[in-house]
Design a protein around this motif. Structure first.
Motif, PDB file in Angstrom:
ATOM      1  N   VAL A   7       0.781  -1.253  -0.018  1.00  0.00           N
ATOM      2  CA  VAL A   7       0.014   0.008  -0.132  1.00  0.00           C
ATOM      3  C   VAL A   7       0.867   1.320  -0.118  1.00  0.00           C
ATOM      4  N   ASP A   8       0.443   2.002  -0.752  1.00  0.00           N
ATOM      5  CA  ASP A   8       1.013   3.586  -0.776  1.00  0.00           C
ATOM      6  C   ASP A   8       2.869   3.643  -0.940  1.00  0.00           C
ATOM      7  N   MET A   9       2.898   2.810  -1.688  1.00  0.00           N
ATOM      8  CA  MET A   9       4.512   2.690  -2.158  1.00  0.00           C
ATOM      9  C   MET A   9       5.196   4.084  -2.449  1.00  0.00           C
ATOM     10  N   GLU A  10       4.429   5.085  -2.814  1.00  0.00           N
ATOM     11  CA  GLU A  10       4.840   6.391  -3.442  1.00  0.00           C
ATOM     12  C   GLU A  10       5.476   6.969  -2.104  1.00  0.00           C
ATOM     13  N   GLN A  11       4.919   6.660  -1.030  1.00  0.00           N
ATOM     14  CA  GLN A  11       5.159   7.524   0.014  1.00  0.00           C
ATOM     15  C   GLN A  11       6.628   7.319   0.900  1.00  0.00           C
ATOM     16  N   VAL A  12       7.660   7.968   0.260  1.00  0.00           N
ATOM     17  CA  VAL A  12       8.919   7.787   0.711  1.00  0.00           C
ATOM     18  C   VAL A  12       9.147   9.004   1.470  1.00  0.00           C
TER      19      VAL A  12
ATOM     20  N   ASN B 149       9.398  19.105   1.567  1.00  0.00           N
ATOM     21  CA  ASN B 149       8.773  19.517   0.405  1.00  0.00           C
ATOM     22  C   ASN B 149       9.267  21.069   0.058  1.00  0.00           C
ATOM     23  N   ALA B 150       9.148  22.024   0.921  1.00  0.00           N
ATOM     24  CA  ALA B 150       9.698  23.396   0.953  1.00  0.00           C
ATOM     25  C   ALA B 150      10.934  23.562   0.168  1.00  0.00           C
ATOM     26  N   ILE B 151      11.968  22.654   0.560  1.00  0.00           N
ATOM     27  CA  ILE B 151      13.191  22.843   0.068  1.00  0.00           C
ATOM     28  C   ILE B 151      13.097  22.195  -1.362  1.00  0.00           C
ATOM     29  N   ILE B 152      12.586  20.968  -1.690  1.00  0.00           N
ATOM     30  CA  ILE B 152      12.375  20.378  -2.906  1.00  0.00           C
ATOM     31  C   ILE B 152      11.968  21.293  -4.055  1.00  0.00           C
ATOM     32  N   LEU B 153      10.714  21.965  -3.498  1.00  0.00           N
ATOM     33  CA  LEU B 153      10.036  22.921  -4.411  1.00  0.00           C
ATOM     34  C   LEU B 153      11.052  24.138  -4.659  1.00  0.00           C
ATOM     35  N   GLU B 154      11.614  24.713  -3.670  1.00  0.00           N
ATOM     36  CA  GLU B 154      12.507  25.902  -4.053  1.00  0.00           C
ATOM     37  C   GLU B 154      13.591  25.647  -4.717  1.00  0.00           C
ATOM     38  N   ALA B 155      14.139  24.450  -4.818  1.00  0.00           N
ATOM     39  CA  ALA B 155      15.195  24.101  -5.559  1.00  0.00           C
ATOM     40  C   ALA B 155      14.873  23.965  -6.953  1.00  0.00           C
TER      41      ALA B 155
ATOM     42  N   LYS C  95      20.347   5.374  -9.462  1.00  0.00           N
ATOM     43  CA  LYS C  95      20.465   6.673 -10.129  1.00  0.00           C
ATOM     44  C   LYS C  95      19.201   6.968 -10.844  1.00  0.00           C
ATOM     45  N   THR C  96      18.565   6.151 -11.270  1.00  0.00           N
ATOM     46  CA  THR C  96      17.046   6.348 -12.004  1.00  0.00           C
ATOM     47  C   THR C  96      16.330   6.525 -10.839  1.00  0.00           C
ATOM     48  N   MET C  97      16.134   5.991  -9.734  1.00  0.00           N
ATOM     49  CA  MET C  97      15.250   6.130  -8.656  1.00  0.00           C
ATOM     50  C   MET C  97      15.170   7.664  -8.233  1.00  0.00           C
ATOM     51  N   TRP C  98      16.320   8.095  -7.937  1.00  0.00           N
ATOM     52  CA  TRP C  98      16.456   9.689  -7.714  1.00  0.00           C
ATOM     53  C   TRP C  98      16.249  10.395  -8.622  1.00  0.00           C
ATOM     54  N   GLU C  99      16.670  10.129 -10.039  1.00  0.00           N
ATOM     55  CA  GLU C  99      16.362  11.345 -11.059  1.00  0.00           C
ATOM     56  C   GLU C  99      14.930  11.072 -11.531  1.00  0.00           C
ATOM     57  N   LYS C 100      14.418  10.070 -11.591  1.00  0.00           N
ATOM     58  CA  LYS C 100      13.102   9.847 -12.204  1.00  0.00           C
ATOM     59  C   LYS C 100      11.967   9.875 -11.199  1.00  0.00           C
ATOM     60  N   VAL C 101      12.292   8.978 -10.085  1.00  0.00           N
ATOM     61  CA  VAL C 101      11.214   8.486  -9.326  1.00  0.00           C
ATOM     62  C   VAL C 101      11.569   9.202  -7.838  1.00  0.00           C
ATOM     63  N   GLY C 102      12.261  10.424  -7.760  1.00  0.00           N
ATOM     64  CA  GLY C 102      12.703  10.999  -6.443  1.00  0.00           C
ATOM     65  C   GLY C 102      11.873  11.861  -5.904  1.00  0.00           C
ATOM     66  N   PRO C 103      12.206  12.882  -5.364  1.00  0.00           N
ATOM     67  CA  PRO C 103      11.484  13.749  -4.486  1.00  0.00           C
ATOM     68  C   PRO C 103      10.304  14.724  -5.337  1.00  0.00           C
ATOM     69  N   ALA C 104      10.920  15.158  -6.477  1.00  0.00           N
ATOM     70  CA  ALA C 104       9.901  15.981  -7.283  1.00  0.00           C
ATOM     71  C   ALA C 104       9.469  15.021  -8.401  1.00  0.00           C
ATOM     72  N   ARG C 105       8.404  14.703  -8.643  1.00  0.00           N
ATOM     73  CA  ARG C 105       7.848  13.900  -9.715  1.00  0.00           C
ATOM     74  C   ARG C 105       7.080  14.475 -10.618  1.00  0.00           C
TER      75      ARG C 105
ATOM     76  N   GLY D 243       1.298  14.316   1.259  1.00  0.00           N
ATOM     77  CA  GLY D 243       2.133  13.682   2.116  1.00  0.00           C
ATOM     78  C   GLY D 243       3.655  14.094   1.678  1.00  0.00           C
ATOM     79  N   ALA D 244       4.319  12.904   1.427  1.00  0.00           N
ATOM     80  CA  ALA D 244       5.901  12.980   0.926  1.00  0.00           C
ATOM     81  C   ALA D 244       5.835  12.853  -0.649  1.00  0.00           C
ATOM     82  N   HIS D 245       4.707  12.898  -1.304  1.00  0.00           N
ATOM     83  CA  HIS D 245       4.576  12.665  -2.345  1.00  0.00           C
ATOM     84  C   HIS D 245       4.318  13.921  -3.191  1.00  0.00           C
ATOM     85  N   ILE D 246       5.346  14.267  -4.113  1.00  0.00           N
ATOM     86  CA  ILE D 246       5.080  15.655  -4.753  1.00  0.00           C
ATOM     87  C   ILE D 246       4.715  15.389  -6.423  1.00  0.00           C
ATOM     88  N   ARG D 247       3.973  15.746  -6.891  1.00  0.00           N
ATOM     89  CA  ARG D 247       3.734  15.838  -8.196  1.00  0.00           C
ATOM     90  C   ARG D 247       3.621  17.031  -8.560  1.00  0.00           C
TER      91      ARG D 247
END
Lengths: 578, 224
Positions: free
Chosen positions: A227-232, A284-290, A455-465, A527-531
């Motif tokens: 369940v909810d594996m996108e929530q990292v 999320n604030a840091i991710i979106l600012e970057a 590398k793919t997880m971080w770049e494609k499935v990482g914090p900002a999706r 939650g932790a999932h940003i689209r």
């Protein structure tokens, strides 16, 4: 090959697996405790040192704690699990101390208001400090195992596959690194406590290298739902450089202190009151600012702690960093950024790092894996307790509460009628598949595929999706899966590192795919999932859990299921509701 | 980015010799660590190289190796040109940098390495005042560096438990819940060998002499 049997096989030697093993053995079960690392290691060994105790006022029966967990989790939580956890939280230090650990007390030796801390997302101070942090917990747990002679341990042992027959789990086939032996374990009940999958984001993770998500895949293959594996969860404050230290944790919202300020590269504050915010809010604030291009040259934001040194409560925090329980974090800051940063005179360059998997195996309140007979799970490998965000200090509590629940239930359900007859051809088939991997000569090096996946997880499935990137990620996973069929593995007997990598990558691939498919399915940010393409939380359409399972052909399938809002629903939650 | 040469100890349990150093050319940056370089060798040159690591942050103690003969956390030690990286001393090797921890813990078993209480507490959580020495000792990383730096320790010599053995016994000695006579155990474990020796070091900064060895020797009537 060695063949053995037991009542209960506990897979995972961190806090959850050890608690389950001890509790079950005290109920009379004959237990094997198996760990990919040593017993008492994993992420339990490296915790920062906080554990939720709940509120001192027991008359509220954990109601406030429960509400904070659900509100903090953006309502994705399985509320029945949260309620059990909040009600029983006081029992967590009792268990830890019975085994051999110790929590911090006041000068009179009591757990009182004087020693409880308020961690971000909690509406009251309810977290205890663990004076010797992770090593203290790990060694305390090892005492607990050592005292119980009936628990047999298998260290440095990785599971190859569970033995399964007609929807029932009957044990496991394993490889022990240190001896080189293939070990077959026939078990009446099997419990997964393998932890999360943070290492699939290496180097952008502060988790231990063993966190490759093994239990997620073992459960999927046995017919369980995730369940909810996108929530990292990304912990907001991790190092951005130098290269060898990327992703290492140096703090969490609470450690920003009352006067800490989080700024972008231009010096503008990006979120106020950091210390009381949840991890996902700050990350999320840091991710979106970057994403907006306002990050440092290392892609991070700046955490300026200096004003704490002049603030009455902030000074206490500084002392914890300078010479107290967080000194180890300051040492890392010093190694990475130099003395001025470690003395809080210069701001720290920080970016979130993969820390915890909120998603995982679907269980009920007793740690029974839904839909699979004889299989139990507890700890980070399970989903539902934390929903879209885990509050700081709660995972430690979860290990003990759900470790105990699952261990008790598994032991209680072992009866004389259970038999250990496993079809010999089934065992032979699994053992031959494992043997077939040793000494395999193919075109691709396993470690290169593993690093490509990370590398793919971080770049494609990482914090900002966003949709396009997630799809690209899935394409790359397909090509890795294809190459994985044609790999080279050393023929070494003892400590075959390439075999270990291959067995781990075999688990990581479905985990990576599960995270990406779930992230693609959830067309909102929660939650932790940003689209980036769906930036808002959408309660009208997405108050749903994303479920991944294997379909009849073995492919991963995804669907959304409405969250069961058994007690609390948006609108009744109050406080951090917007 | 600069190229340097490092020497890494190789031992193959299925091979014929007792191990030897092998040279690798690696690319380094200003702050490259020993662990980073071991991982670089593993990733790009030889993925049969066996070494342990866990957290990359000096917390788990799993990555400790000898660098130029001294025990160091690989994860935070800077790499230098011509560095010699080898496994810790006095321990049974499994492969390359990896040693077997089991003989030490098997030996420890005979000393009841867990809390033995006189009676269970009446209420829980109980009232407990933790001595600072206990908190300090429970932060031990169990990294085995102290055994490696001890001039006396050998894993096959059962008459001497070595500094890590004394630390494990001292943790219980300072634990207010434990009721066994851990001082006599330290004696049996051979702590009298430590009179006049200051060989061992703790790379996590636990003052072994002050809070483990001296107090035990004092209680056994031996002055240091």
């Amino acid at each position: 090959m060695i063949e053995t049997s037991c009542d209960l096989l506990c897979i995972g030697g961190g806090g959850a697996g050890i608690t389950a093993a001890i509790v079950a053995s005290e109920k009379g079960a004959d237990v094997i405790l198996l760990s990919k690392d040593h017993i008492g290691y994993g992420n339990t060994r490296i915790i920062g040192g906080i554990m939720a105790y709940g509120d001192l006022d027991a008359s509220r029966q954990g109601e406030d704690f429960f509400r904070d967990i659900v509100v903090g989790g953006d309502y994705l939580n399985n509320q029945k699990l949260c309620l059990a956890l909040a009600k029983e939280a006081h029992n967590a230090p009792v268990l830890l101390e019975r085994f051999g650990g110790m929590v911090k007390r006041d000068s009179k030796g009591k757990i009182s208001a004087d020693v409880l801390l308020q961690v971000g997302g909690h509406t009251s101070p309810r977290s205890m400090l663990l004076p010797s942090t992770g090593p203290g917990v790990g060694q305390g747990l090892r005492y607990g195992v050592a005292r119980r002679k009936s628990i047999r341990t298998l260290e440095k042992t990785i599971v190859f596959d569970l033995l399964k027959e007609g929807g029932k789990v009957l044990g496991a086939v394993c490889y022990q690194l240190t001896s080189g032996e293939i070990i077959v374990i026939k078990a009446k009940k099997t419990l997964l406590a393998t932890g999360g999958g943070g290492w699939i984001y290496y180097p952008h993770t502060d988790t231990s290298r063993v966190s490759t998500g093994d239990g997620f895949t073992l459960a999927l293959d046995a017919g369980a739902e995730l369940v909810d594996m996108e929530q990292v969860q990304y912990i907001p404050f991790a190092l951005t450089h130098p290269s060898g230290m990327v992703g290492i944790i140096v703090g969490e919202p609470m450690t920003a202190g009352p006067a800490g300020i989080l700024k972008n590269v231009h010096g503008k504050e990006i979120i106020s009151g950091v210390a009381l915010k949840t991890r996902s809010q700050v990350s999320n604030a840091i991710i979106l600012e970057a994403e907006k291009g306002n990050g440092t040259k290392y892609g991070g934001c700046l955490l300026d702690l200096k004003a704490n040194k002049e603030h009455p409560q902030g000074k206490i925090l500084y002392r914890h960093y300078a010479e107290g329980i967080f000194k180890c974090l300051n040492d890392l800051v010093k190694a990475a950024y130099g003395s001025a940063a470690a003395e809080w005179e210069e701001p720290w360059d920080v970016y979130p790092s993969a820390h915890y998997f909120m998603g995982g195996i679907v269980i009920n309140e007793w740690g029974e894996v839904e839909g699979v007979e004889n299989l139990y799970a507890c700890g980070e490998v399970t989903g539902g307790v934390h929903g879209g965000n885990r509050l700081g200090s709660v995972s430690m509590t979860e290990l003990f509460i759900f470790g105990k629940r699952a261990g008790e239930r598994a032991a209680g359900e072992i009866t004389g009628r259970d038999h250990l007859e496993v079809d010999k051809s089934l065992i032979d088939f699994q053992v031959e598949r494992l043997r077939g991997m040793i000494g395999k000569r193919g075109k691709h090096r396993v470690i290169e595929l593993k690093r490509k996946l990370q590398k793919t997880m971080w770049e494609k499935v990482g914090p900002a999706r966003e949709e396009e990137k997630l799809k690209e990620g899935l394409e790359i996973f397909s090509s890795i899966e294809e190459k994985f069929q044609d790999i080279t593995i050393s023929g070494a007997y003892k400590y075959n590192t390439e075999l270990l990598d291959a067995l781990e990558l075999r688990f990581m691939l479905p985990v990576a795919r599960s995270v990406a498919l779930s992230a693609l399915a959830r067309k909102e940010s929660r939650g932790a999932h940003i689209r980036l393409d769906y930036p808002e939380r959408d309660d009208r359409c997405w108050l749903k859990n994303i479920i991944v399972e294997r379909d009849l052909t073995g492919e991963l399938s995804v669907r959304a299921r409405p969250v069961e809002l058994t007690h609390l629903h948006p609108g009744t939650g109050s406080n951090s509701e917007k | 980015m600069e190229k340097i040469t490092v020497k890494v100890f190789r031992y193959d349990p299925e091979g014929e010799d007792n191990g030897k150093f092998e040279e690798f050319e690696v690319a380094v940056e200003e702050k490259s660590t020993v662990l980073e370089i071991l991982m670089q060798i593993y990733d790009t040159q030889d993925s049969s190289l066996a070494f342990n690591h866990g957290c990359r942050a000096k917390n788990c103690g799993l990555c400790v190796v000898n660098v130029n003969g001294h025990p160091r956390y690989a994860c935070i030690s800077k790499i230098t040109a011509n560095a010699e990286i080898s496994p810790l001393n006095h321990l049974p090797l499994i492969r390359d940098m990896v040693f077997d921890r089991a003989p030490f813990f098997d030996y420890l078993e005979r000393f009841k390495p867990y809390i033995v209480r006189e009676k269970d507490p009446d209420t829980e959580p109980e009232t407990l005042v933790q001595p600072p020495e206990h908190a300090r000792l429970m932060s031990c990383r169990e990294c085995f560096a102290c055994l490696s730096s001890c001039p006396r320790y050998g894993y096959q010599d059962e008459s001497f438990g070595g500094p890590l053995g004394f630390v494990k016994i001292a943790q219980l000695h300072y634990d207010v819940r434990d009721s066994l006579d851990r001082v006599s155990q330290a004696h049996k474990m051979g702590i009298l060998n430590c009179v006049d020796c200051s060989g061992c070091t703790c790379i996590s900064g636990i003052p072994l002499k002050q809070i483990v060895i001296k107090p035990f020797l004092g209680l056994l009537g031996k002055q240091q």
